[in-house]
Design an enzyme around this catalytic site. Structure first.
Site, PDB file in Angstrom:
ATOM      1  N   LYS A  54      -2.458 -11.640  -6.586  1.00 28.05           N
ATOM      2  CA  LYS A  54      -3.781 -11.826  -5.967  1.00 28.05           C
ATOM      3  C   LYS A  54      -4.844 -10.990  -6.676  1.00 28.05           C
ATOM      4  O   LYS A  54      -4.555  -9.888  -7.155  1.00 28.05           O
ATOM      5  CB  LYS A  54      -3.650 -11.487  -4.476  1.00 28.05           C
ATOM      6  CG  LYS A  54      -4.615 -10.462  -3.937  1.00 28.05           C
ATOM      7  CD  LYS A  54      -4.487 -10.242  -2.451  1.00 28.05           C
ATOM      8  CE  LYS A  54      -5.031  -8.838  -2.141  1.00 28.05           C
ATOM      9  NZ  LYS A  54      -5.073  -8.477  -0.758  1.00 28.05           N
ATOM     10  N   LYS A 110      -9.542  -6.061  -4.971  1.00 36.57           N
ATOM     11  CA  LYS A 110     -10.675  -5.182  -5.264  1.00 36.57           C
ATOM     12  C   LYS A 110     -10.200  -3.775  -5.625  1.00 36.57           C
ATOM     13  O   LYS A 110     -10.952  -2.978  -6.154  1.00 36.57           O
ATOM     14  CB  LYS A 110     -11.660  -5.150  -4.093  1.00 36.57           C
ATOM     15  CG  LYS A 110     -11.119  -4.606  -2.805  1.00 36.57           C
ATOM     16  CD  LYS A 110     -12.141  -4.737  -1.685  1.00 36.57           C
ATOM     17  CE  LYS A 110     -11.481  -4.623  -0.320  1.00 36.57           C
ATOM     18  NZ  LYS A 110     -12.279  -5.089   0.785  1.00 36.57           N
ATOM     19  N   LYS A 129       0.823  -1.213   0.000  1.00 40.52           N
ATOM     20  CA  LYS A 129       0.000   0.000   0.000  1.00 40.52           C
ATOM     21  C   LYS A 129       0.855   1.259   0.000  1.00 40.52           C
ATOM     22  O   LYS A 129       0.448   2.272  -0.546  1.00 40.52           O
ATOM     23  CB  LYS A 129      -0.970  -0.002   1.189  1.00 40.52           C
ATOM     24  CG  LYS A 129      -2.113  -0.976   0.991  1.00 40.52           C
ATOM     25  CD  LYS A 129      -3.276  -0.674   1.902  1.00 40.52           C
ATOM     26  CE  LYS A 129      -4.439  -1.617   1.608  1.00 40.52           C
ATOM     27  NZ  LYS A 129      -5.526  -1.495   2.577  1.00 40.52           N
TER      28      LYS A 129
HETATM   29  P1  TYM Z   1      -9.887  -7.064   3.094  1.00 37.02           P
HETATM   30  O1  TYM Z   1     -11.046  -6.145   3.204  1.00 37.02           O
HETATM   31  O2  TYM Z   1      -8.765  -6.670   2.197  1.00 37.02           O
HETATM   32  O3  TYM Z   1     -10.363  -8.491   2.605  1.00 37.02           O
HETATM   33  C1  TYM Z   1     -11.437  -9.158   3.237  1.00 37.02           C
HETATM   34  C2  TYM Z   1     -11.200 -10.663   3.234  1.00 37.02           C
HETATM   35  O4  TYM Z   1     -11.067 -11.142   1.892  1.00 37.02           O
HETATM   36  C3  TYM Z   1      -9.889 -11.926   1.775  1.00 37.02           C
HETATM   37  N1  TYM Z   1      -9.352 -11.782   0.411  1.00 37.02           N
HETATM   38  C4  TYM Z   1      -9.088 -12.809  -0.408  1.00 37.02           C
HETATM   39  N2  TYM Z   1      -9.223 -14.124  -0.239  1.00 37.02           N
HETATM   40  C5  TYM Z   1      -8.866 -14.921  -1.287  1.00 37.02           C
HETATM   41  N3  TYM Z   1      -8.393 -14.451  -2.465  1.00 37.02           N
HETATM   42  C6  TYM Z   1      -8.233 -13.119  -2.667  1.00 37.02           C
HETATM   43  N4  TYM Z   1      -7.792 -12.676  -3.827  1.00 37.02           N
HETATM   44  C7  TYM Z   1      -8.591 -12.228  -1.607  1.00 37.02           C
HETATM   45  N5  TYM Z   1      -8.587 -10.876  -1.472  1.00 37.02           N
HETATM   46  C8  TYM Z   1      -9.049 -10.620  -0.223  1.00 37.02           C
HETATM   47  C9  TYM Z   1      -8.947 -11.356   2.830  1.00 37.02           C
HETATM   48  O5  TYM Z   1      -7.951 -12.270   3.189  1.00 37.02           O
HETATM   49  C10 TYM Z   1      -9.918 -11.067   3.960  1.00 37.02           C
HETATM   50  O6  TYM Z   1     -10.157 -12.233   4.730  1.00 37.02           O
HETATM   51  N6  TYM Z   1      -7.233  -6.289   7.245  1.00 37.02           N
HETATM   52  C11 TYM Z   1      -8.402  -6.981   6.724  1.00 37.02           C
HETATM   53  C12 TYM Z   1      -9.695  -6.566   7.392  1.00 37.02           C
HETATM   54  C13 TYM Z   1      -9.670  -6.733   8.876  1.00 37.02           C
HETATM   55  C14 TYM Z   1      -9.700  -7.962   9.596  1.00 37.02           C
HETATM   56  C15 TYM Z   1      -9.678  -7.588  10.968  1.00 37.02           C
HETATM   57  C16 TYM Z   1      -9.761  -9.300   9.223  1.00 37.02           C
HETATM   58  C17 TYM Z   1      -9.609  -5.715   9.770  1.00 37.02           C
HETATM   59  N7  TYM Z   1      -9.630  -6.232  11.043  1.00 37.02           N
HETATM   60  C18 TYM Z   1      -9.703  -8.556  11.978  1.00 37.02           C
HETATM   61  C19 TYM Z   1      -9.758 -10.273  10.238  1.00 37.02           C
HETATM   62  C20 TYM Z   1      -9.749  -9.892  11.603  1.00 37.02           C
HETATM   63  C21 TYM Z   1      -8.504  -6.647   5.234  1.00 37.02           C
HETATM   64  O7  TYM Z   1      -7.970  -5.687   4.754  1.00 37.02           O
HETATM   65  O8  TYM Z   1      -9.349  -7.439   4.531  1.00 37.02           O
END
Ligand code: TYM
Length: 337
Positions: free
Chosen positions: A200, A203, A111
């Protein structure tokens, strides 16, 4: 019952990666565990957001969980900023996280490259807030995609460091935090970009390689049919030599709830074109009805508000309890009642 928690940022439209790697497996856990999911809006603002869009996307993440079958009676669904203890514990945990370990976080490095004009302190401390999100709720397991594993490992390190600091040399002292485990789905933990299958699916990259859950199904099918494939002609799961085919097999297996092996057997002897069409049809068949429910829910904001209010009330009780315990341990004077 096992306690499970996870979160999704309301930044951008959720991708097929978010759905297959997170929302789908997370929703399926609600029958066997005590589940809590939340919308990580405080995390989202570490990158500049358009305020009206952020608000809409916050409702949208809630609507996706519900459209995918999350039952608000059985589970807890809330908005992170509605539970002040997240930010409060985050501050305390900042004093238990080291600059060096945060500098090593892959998401921070990525990022910072993409937002080089705004490498703010929040972006740097992001994983510490994530640790607070988890440690407030005595969580056993955190279902996430592979890209979040490093953050869960850091959460464990912070929890252990805090526990040790306040229990070492004190006989009978109980650790404050439960040390959580990351929980990765068997398939779909790392959905790749359809045009660049070694990266990966993200979004935040808008292009032919990312499928968005809100996208028109015709466009979804087209993107899958034009996914990059590899040389050769046999449909086999070989991540190193055939990452494009492996990614599509992974997507298919996750959508159909079957093993990669079973998916591979189904396509043995088939041409790439026919294979891609079948994958496209399967993804559309899965997403179309969810999209319908999603659109209905998005037209009922008052209903979403009500669900999120109940969720925040439930979360607040547990979060406050842990925060008070931590404050007492650290030596902060609790407010008089
Ligand atoms: P975020 O919003 O980027 O993504 C949400 C969830 O989607 C999963 N993910 C994927 N899984 C498989 N293939 C992909 N290409 C892919 N892209 C995203 C992510 O692994 C995630 O599970 N930091 C976290 C949000 C968060 C969080 C937390 C998660 C904040 N606090 C506490 C768990 C516990 C995040 O940015 O997810």
């Amino acid at each position: 019952m096992k306690k499970i928690l996870s979160g999704i940022q309301p930044s951008g439209r959720p991708s097929l990666g978010n759905y297959l790697g997170a929302i789908k497996p997370q929703v399926s856990l609600q029958d066997e565990a005590d589940v809590t999911y939340f919308i990580a809006d405080l995390h989202a603002i570490t990158v500049r957001q358009d305020p009206a869009e952020l608000k809409k996307r916050t409702y949208a993440v809630a609507a996706w969980y519900l459209a995918c079958g999350l039952d608000p009676e059985k589970s807890t669904l809330f908005v992170q900023s509605h539970v002040p203890a997240h930010a409060q514990l985050g501050w305390i945990l900042n004093t238990f996280a080291q600059m060096g370990e945060l500098e090593r976080m892959t998401q921070f490095k990525d990022k910072s490259k993409r937002h080089s004009h705004n490498i703010n302190v929040g972006l740097f401390g992001y994983p510490v807030l994530q640790a607070a999100d988890i440690l407030l709720y005595n969580i056993d397991a955190v279902p996430v995609g592979e890209d979040q594993k490093q953050h869960i490992e850091l959460t464990r390190d912070i929890a252990i460091r805090f526990n040790n600091h306040y229990t070492q040399g004190k006989e009978g002292a109980k650790p404050i935090f439960v040390v959580p485990e990351p929980m990765l789905p068997k398939t779909g933990a790392r959905v790749k970009d359809l045009q660049n299958p070694t990266a990966k699916m993200s979004k935040s990259i808008d292009g032919k390689g990312t499928i968005f859950m809100e996208e028109d199904v015709k466009s979804i099918a087209k993107k899958i049919r034009s996914a990059v494939t590899d040389s050769g002609s046999t449909v086999e799961y070989d991540v190193a030599n055939k990452p494009g085919i492996a990614n599509l097999l992974e997507i298919y297996a996750t959508v159909q709830n079957i093993s990669i092996e079973a998916a591979q057997n189904e396509f043995s002897g088939q041409q790439y074109g026919a294979f891609k069409s079948t994958v496209a049809d399967a993804v559309v068949a899965e997403i179309e009805p969810i999209q319908k429910r999603f659109n209905e829910l998005m037209n009922h904001r008052a209903e979403l508000d009500k669900i999120l209010k109940v969720g925040a009330e439930k979360a607040n009780i547990q979060a406050e309890r842990t925060l008070q315990k931590v404050m007492r341990k650290v030596g902060l004077v609790p407010p008089a009642v």
